[in-house]
Design an enzyme around this catalytic site. Sequence first.
Site, PDB file in Angstrom:
ATOM      1  CB  SER A   1      -0.968  -0.029   1.183  1.00 40.26           C
ATOM      2  OG  SER A   1      -1.903   1.014   1.103  1.00 40.26           O
TER       3      SER A   1
ATOM      4  CG  HIS B   1      -6.034  -0.568  -0.799  1.00 43.77           C
ATOM      5  ND1 HIS B   1      -5.231  -0.089  -1.814  1.00 43.77           N
ATOM      6  CD2 HIS B   1      -5.298  -0.478   0.340  1.00 43.77           C
ATOM      7  CE1 HIS B   1      -4.062   0.256  -1.307  1.00 43.77           C
ATOM      8  NE2 HIS B   1      -4.080   0.054  -0.009  1.00 43.77           N
TER       9      HIS B   1
END
Length: 326
Positions: free
Chosen positions: A95, A204
């Site tokens: 991430s 996400h």
Amino acid sequence: MIFAFPGQGSQFVGMGKSLYSEFSVARQVFNEVDSILDRKLSHLIFNGPIEELTITENAQPAIMAVSIAMLRVMEHVFGKSLFTDHNVKYVCGHSVGEYTALCAAGALTLESAIKLLKVRSEAMHEASLKCKGGMVALLGAEINEVEDILKSVQIDGICEIVNDNGGGQVVISGTREALEMLPDLFKNSSVRKLIKLQVSGPFHSSLMKPADEKVLEFLKGIKITRPIVPLISNVTAKEESDPKVIKILLAKQVVSRVKWREMVLYMSSRGVNKFVEIGPNKVLSNLVKRIDQSISTKNIDSIGDIDSFFNESLVLTAKNLKVGLS
């Protein structure tokens, strides 16, 4: 060898403090980040409280600052040819760690990376406030089982798989009402434990679409160069070096699943047998061990870890020299 960088959730109060105290190259990183953000993020990193450090706008640049400070100290100890001397084949991150990886590989300057994270984290926080959601880790189940269960039921609200972390760990993002349904949904499954993650939004997932658009717009003014080694992308789970492609993927990453399990399998298939995690905690190293035990892992989040890595490198160099002379 691959250099990897941790993502949100790895933060803790006091991380990087010893680096700041003992190495001027580390202090330069923290001071530059403070200057770019026009606030004393370093004070929050070193002193807390953890509740404030965990807020997205703080956690993301904080983790990057500590990771890059650690890398700069490694370069100070080993020399600027750190990547070539240690045969680093790829970089990657989980991430937000992907931004750190690109900075480490020279594709982004620290200033550009921090400015990007400022926009990214603020946009993600704003999107989170609108939807009131979060993230939950499911321990014990593999991706296929989780996908099948989610497809088989009607869920109130948004509920999406966003991290395929492998080794029996799947992360779901969604609205609060949807996440509250998960214990009942998975009570007869292989899931043995559900953990609410230490993050402030449903990252996400499709709920981050407003953030994705803001990041993409800001990226238009950011220069990305070709990294010195390829990046293994969260979105594609394969190596990427084209700056134009990387720019598109960085924006897409905000609303896309982090394919960590596939990334590890990809690096393994390309002959990577050593995984070095640079930054706070050892979350990624532990995940790699569960996916492929043939890959040796090393976590570097303290001065002692750097010393250990240095000593191991000396032993390896001596062995190689001995072989060369024989």
